[in-house]
Write a protein that holds these residues in place. Sequence first.
Motif, PDB file in Angstrom:
ATOM      1  N   GLY A 111       0.819  -1.215   0.000  1.00  0.00           N
ATOM      2  CA  GLY A 111       0.000   0.000   0.000  1.00  0.00           C
ATOM      3  C   GLY A 111       0.848   1.259   0.000  1.00  0.00           C
ATOM      4  N   ALA A 112       1.939   1.241   0.751  1.00  0.00           N
ATOM      5  CA  ALA A 112       2.836   2.400   0.791  1.00  0.00           C
ATOM      6  C   ALA A 112       3.462   2.650  -0.579  1.00  0.00           C
ATOM      7  CB  ALA A 112       3.928   2.179   1.840  1.00  0.00           C
ATOM      8  N   PHE A 113       3.945   1.593  -1.220  1.00  0.00           N
ATOM      9  CA  PHE A 113       4.527   1.762  -2.555  1.00  0.00           C
ATOM     10  C   PHE A 113       3.478   2.223  -3.565  1.00  0.00           C
ATOM     11  CE2 PHE A 113       7.973  -1.050  -0.945  1.00  0.00           C
ATOM     12  CZ  PHE A 113       9.040  -0.240  -1.269  1.00  0.00           C
ATOM     13  N   ALA A 114       2.240   1.724  -3.443  1.00  0.00           N
ATOM     14  CA  ALA A 114       1.178   2.126  -4.363  1.00  0.00           C
ATOM     15  C   ALA A 114       0.851   3.603  -4.210  1.00  0.00           C
ATOM     16  CB  ALA A 114      -0.069   1.271  -4.118  1.00  0.00           C
ATOM     17  N   VAL A 115       0.768   4.080  -2.985  1.00  0.00           N
ATOM     18  CA  VAL A 115       0.474   5.495  -2.733  1.00  0.00           C
ATOM     19  C   VAL A 115       1.576   6.384  -3.288  1.00  0.00           C
ATOM     20  CG1 VAL A 115       0.317   7.239  -0.914  1.00  0.00           C
ATOM     21  CG2 VAL A 115      -1.033   5.143  -0.747  1.00  0.00           C
ATOM     22  N   MET A 116       2.811   6.054  -2.995  1.00  0.00           N
ATOM     23  CA  MET A 116       3.914   6.884  -3.467  1.00  0.00           C
ATOM     24  C   MET A 116       4.006   6.852  -4.987  1.00  0.00           C
ATOM     25  SD  MET A 116       5.006   8.129  -0.678  1.00  0.00           S
ATOM     26  CE  MET A 116       6.618   8.835  -0.983  1.00  0.00           C
ATOM     27  N   HIS A 117       3.748   5.698  -5.583  1.00  0.00           N
ATOM     28  CA  HIS A 117       3.821   5.561  -7.037  1.00  0.00           C
ATOM     29  C   HIS A 117       2.772   6.421  -7.734  1.00  0.00           C
ATOM     30  CE1 HIS A 117       5.052   3.455 -10.702  1.00  0.00           C
ATOM     31  NE2 HIS A 117       3.775   3.368 -11.022  1.00  0.00           N
ATOM     32  N   ALA A 118       1.602   6.568  -7.114  1.00  0.00           N
ATOM     33  CA  ALA A 118       0.506   7.293  -7.757  1.00  0.00           C
ATOM     34  C   ALA A 118       0.511   8.781  -7.448  1.00  0.00           C
ATOM     35  CB  ALA A 118      -0.836   6.686  -7.321  1.00  0.00           C
ATOM     36  N   PHE A 119       0.891   9.177  -6.229  1.00  0.00           N
ATOM     37  CA  PHE A 119       0.672  10.546  -5.779  1.00  0.00           C
ATOM     38  C   PHE A 119       1.887  11.453  -5.839  1.00  0.00           C
ATOM     39  CE2 PHE A 119      -3.060   9.376  -2.703  1.00  0.00           C
ATOM     40  CZ  PHE A 119      -3.811   9.023  -3.809  1.00  0.00           C
ATOM     41  N   VAL A 120       3.072  10.892  -5.811  1.00  0.00           N
ATOM     42  CA  VAL A 120       4.249  11.715  -5.493  1.00  0.00           C
ATOM     43  C   VAL A 120       5.294  11.678  -6.611  1.00  0.00           C
ATOM     44  CG1 VAL A 120       6.137  12.040  -3.842  1.00  0.00           C
ATOM     45  CG2 VAL A 120       3.891  11.292  -3.030  1.00  0.00           C
ATOM     46  N   PRO A 121       5.729  12.852  -7.097  1.00  0.00           N
ATOM     47  CA  PRO A 121       6.907  12.878  -7.970  1.00  0.00           C
ATOM     48  C   PRO A 121       8.100  12.319  -7.203  1.00  0.00           C
ATOM     49  CG  PRO A 121       5.771  14.994  -7.968  1.00  0.00           C
ATOM     50  CD  PRO A 121       5.167  14.181  -6.859  1.00  0.00           C
ATOM     51  N   PRO A 122       9.095  11.700  -7.843  1.00  0.00           N
ATOM     52  CA  PRO A 122       9.369  11.711  -9.287  1.00  0.00           C
ATOM     53  C   PRO A 122       8.779  10.561 -10.071  1.00  0.00           C
ATOM     54  CG  PRO A 122      11.213  10.738  -8.139  1.00  0.00           C
ATOM     55  CD  PRO A 122      10.206  11.093  -7.075  1.00  0.00           C
ATOM     56  N   HIS A 123       7.746   9.910  -9.587  1.00  0.00           N
ATOM     57  CA  HIS A 123       7.157   8.817 -10.348  1.00  0.00           C
ATOM     58  C   HIS A 123       6.528   9.346 -11.632  1.00  0.00           C
ATOM     59  CE1 HIS A 123       7.884   5.704  -7.365  1.00  0.00           C
ATOM     60  NE2 HIS A 123       7.597   6.607  -6.448  1.00  0.00           N
ATOM     61  N   PRO A 124       6.572   8.570 -12.709  1.00  0.00           N
ATOM     62  CA  PRO A 124       6.221   9.115 -14.029  1.00  0.00           C
ATOM     63  C   PRO A 124       4.770   9.553 -14.170  1.00  0.00           C
ATOM     64  CG  PRO A 124       6.545   6.728 -14.124  1.00  0.00           C
ATOM     65  CD  PRO A 124       7.052   7.179 -12.782  1.00  0.00           C
ATOM     66  N   GLY A 125       3.839   8.847 -13.519  1.00  0.00           N
ATOM     67  CA  GLY A 125       2.436   9.209 -13.639  1.00  0.00           C
ATOM     68  C   GLY A 125       2.145  10.620 -13.165  1.00  0.00           C
ATOM     69  N   PRO A 126       2.405  10.933 -11.885  1.00  0.00           N
ATOM     70  CA  PRO A 126       2.134  12.293 -11.416  1.00  0.00           C
ATOM     71  C   PRO A 126       2.972  13.356 -12.113  1.00  0.00           C
ATOM     72  CG  PRO A 126       3.248  10.988  -9.719  1.00  0.00           C
ATOM     73  CD  PRO A 126       2.822  10.034 -10.792  1.00  0.00           C
ATOM     74  N   VAL A 127       4.196  13.030 -12.497  1.00  0.00           N
ATOM     75  CA  VAL A 127       5.025  14.010 -13.200  1.00  0.00           C
ATOM     76  C   VAL A 127       4.421  14.343 -14.565  1.00  0.00           C
ATOM     77  CG1 VAL A 127       7.265  14.383 -14.302  1.00  0.00           C
ATOM     78  CG2 VAL A 127       7.162  13.425 -12.005  1.00  0.00           C
ATOM     79  N   SER A 128       4.009  13.317 -15.309  1.00  0.00           N
ATOM     80  CA  SER A 128       3.397  13.542 -16.621  1.00  0.00           C
ATOM     81  C   SER A 128       2.088  14.304 -16.492  1.00  0.00           C
ATOM     82  CB  SER A 128       3.152  12.201 -17.329  1.00  0.00           C
ATOM     83  OG  SER A 128       4.356  11.507 -17.542  1.00  0.00           O
ATOM     84  N   ALA A 129       1.268  13.907 -15.520  1.00  0.00           N
ATOM     85  CA  ALA A 129      -0.009  14.592 -15.326  1.00  0.00           C
ATOM     86  C   ALA A 129       0.201  16.051 -14.939  1.00  0.00           C
ATOM     87  CB  ALA A 129      -0.823  13.872 -14.253  1.00  0.00           C
ATOM     88  N   ALA A 130       1.192  16.306 -14.087  1.00  0.00           N
ATOM     89  CA  ALA A 130       1.479  17.687 -13.690  1.00  0.00           C
ATOM     90  C   ALA A 130       1.880  18.528 -14.897  1.00  0.00           C
ATOM     91  CB  ALA A 130       2.590  17.706 -12.643  1.00  0.00           C
ATOM     92  N   GLY A 131       2.674  17.959 -15.795  1.00  0.00           N
ATOM     93  CA  GLY A 131       3.072  18.694 -16.988  1.00  0.00           C
ATOM     94  C   GLY A 131       1.893  19.021 -17.878  1.00  0.00           C
ATOM     95  N   LEU A 132       0.963  18.093 -18.030  1.00  0.00           N
ATOM     96  CA  LEU A 132      -0.196  18.310 -18.893  1.00  0.00           C
ATOM     97  C   LEU A 132      -1.186  19.297 -18.272  1.00  0.00           C
ATOM     98  CD1 LEU A 132      -0.746  14.599 -19.997  1.00  0.00           C
ATOM     99  CD2 LEU A 132      -0.045  16.493 -21.479  1.00  0.00           C
ATOM    100  N   ILE A 133      -1.327  19.229 -16.956  1.00  0.00           N
ATOM    101  CA  ILE A 133      -2.268  20.114 -16.264  1.00  0.00           C
ATOM    102  C   ILE A 133      -1.656  21.484 -16.013  1.00  0.00           C
ATOM    103  CG2 ILE A 133      -3.581  20.419 -14.093  1.00  0.00           C
ATOM    104  CD1 ILE A 133      -4.751  18.324 -15.940  1.00  0.00           C
ATOM    105  N   GLY A 134      -0.329  21.559 -15.937  1.00  0.00           N
ATOM    106  CA  GLY A 134       0.347  22.817 -15.632  1.00  0.00           C
ATOM    107  C   GLY A 134       0.595  23.011 -14.156  1.00  0.00           C
ATOM    108  N   ALA A 135       0.632  21.907 -13.389  1.00  0.00           N
ATOM    109  CA  ALA A 135       0.870  22.002 -11.945  1.00  0.00           C
ATOM    110  C   ALA A 135       2.366  22.038 -11.666  1.00  0.00           C
ATOM    111  CB  ALA A 135       0.237  20.809 -11.234  1.00  0.00           C
ATOM    112  N   ASN A 136       2.729  22.718 -10.580  1.00  0.00           N
ATOM    113  CA  ASN A 136       4.122  22.802 -10.149  1.00  0.00           C
ATOM    114  C   ASN A 136       4.514  21.498  -9.461  1.00  0.00           C
ATOM    115  OD1 ASN A 136       6.145  23.454  -7.789  1.00  0.00           O
ATOM    116  ND2 ASN A 136       6.475  25.022  -9.348  1.00  0.00           N
ATOM    117  N   THR A 137       5.570  20.838  -9.951  1.00  0.00           N
ATOM    118  CA  THR A 137       5.930  19.532  -9.400  1.00  0.00           C
ATOM    119  C   THR A 137       6.447  19.627  -7.967  1.00  0.00           C
ATOM    120  OG1 THR A 137       8.093  19.733 -10.471  1.00  0.00           O
ATOM    121  CG2 THR A 137       6.403  18.475 -11.638  1.00  0.00           C
ATOM    122  N   GLY A 138       7.119  20.726  -7.622  1.00  0.00           N
ATOM    123  CA  GLY A 138       7.575  20.885  -6.248  1.00  0.00           C
ATOM    124  C   GLY A 138       6.413  20.974  -5.279  1.00  0.00           C
TER     125      GLY A 138
END
Length: 469
Positions: free
Chosen positions: A164-191
């Motif tokens: 569960g911990a790895f799943a949460v970090m993988h989905a919610f937190v940069p530098p994982h590719p999913g949230p990083v890519s979504a942030a770029g498309l939405i225009g959200a600040n990764t920091g």
Amino acid sequence: MRGVIAAAEPAAHSALGPGVTLAVAAGAVAVLLLLIVFLKLQPMIALLAVSIATALVLGIPLDEVMGTLNDGLGGTLAEVALIVGFGAMLGRMLEISGGASVLAEALVRRFGERRAPLALGIAALLFGFPIFLDAGVVIFLPIVFTVARRLGGSVLRYALPVVGAFAVMHAFVPPHPGPVSAAGLIGANTGLLLLIGLVVGIPTWFVSGYAFGIWNGNRVFLPIPEDSTASGQDTAPDKPRPSMGAVLGLLLLPLVLIFLRTGLNTLISEDVVDSGSQAVQAAILIGQSPVALAVAVLVASVVLGLKRGMSGKEIENELTSSLSTIAAVILITGAGGMFGAVLAEAGVGNALAEGLNSAGIPLIVAAFLIAVVMRVAQGSATVALTTSAGFIAPAVSAASGLSSVDLCLIVIAIASGATVLSHVNDSGFWLVGRLLGMDVPTTLKTWTVMETLIGVVGFLISWILSIFL
């Protein structure tokens, strides 16, 4: 937050209409479960048969069916095969040297036996920053099995807080590719997304991973898999066990290398570092997850093997034997990728998303629902995150009054939707289920429920924050 959702693109091949397309997809999942759960057909055979039948019914041309299957299989294996293989090797070296026992004893001593699942989960949260879910699970399972063997009870009590911990970090937190890519498309600040991802992710894990893991472990007894290498014993008890520092260093080594790659990529994007430098490119290459894990295996072979008196032949035999236990896991995971590729190619995700176009619901809710649609349709959380972000991005751009925090919360809502309802078309479903020795019904009652809880709890927290912030 409110906005108009962009129209979905038409399905790639299916000309049956959205309703019939969805019915075929739902029927395919039902048939797959029937074959595997009730008729006990070997999962790889069932996945191949249902994937081909679904492709034909949904109108994928005959001459493109095999290409679609190969793309799904190859794409999935490209992501998991080396990572899982090297992760299994590293885990094996930690196990046979007594390193897993050293870490398990330290965690139990520090937190106490009753809090061992909490300790394992917290450790997984820390290591989950740069390490992907599949690699992290493979590395941590020998430690989980050792603690479970030592303290007793269902292995789910110790495993679910970790996965569960790895799943949460993988989905919610940069530098994982999913949230990083979504942030770029939405225009959200990764920091800022990193901070908000932790604010949402930690309580989400505590409820959905830790608390649910304890509750589920008390209700469902799952023994340590018979083919697990986690015997709880050092195979060479006459040789000195590694120190706690050596074990932590080996676990941190791939983490540091991956972090270095992430940092260099960030500096390159900001024009702080020259991307043409050979030294920079070499560091980025070493920081790729498979390479970082391979480096860790080489170091472990020296520190946990040669320095403890093992011969090169003994080390080679142990590393090779570790692959035999996960070969079936890798192949079944790849077969799950075939089924997901068929559903994606036939446009099942777009067919589902069309129903949300004119719903007139808040933007953050629409983002979550679209991600749920993409997740259920094609399986991969990372792909669902990226495609959903691209789908909702025009509405986000058109909406007025969205702050930087709002943009990050939309990304978290998408990540939440992309996590729920992991089922037979998700490679993670097969990976976690097979590594823990679970059959399909047990995986549905444990992993699928936990993933859905992570998505729902994460979305509710982000939605509430969007109202008050």
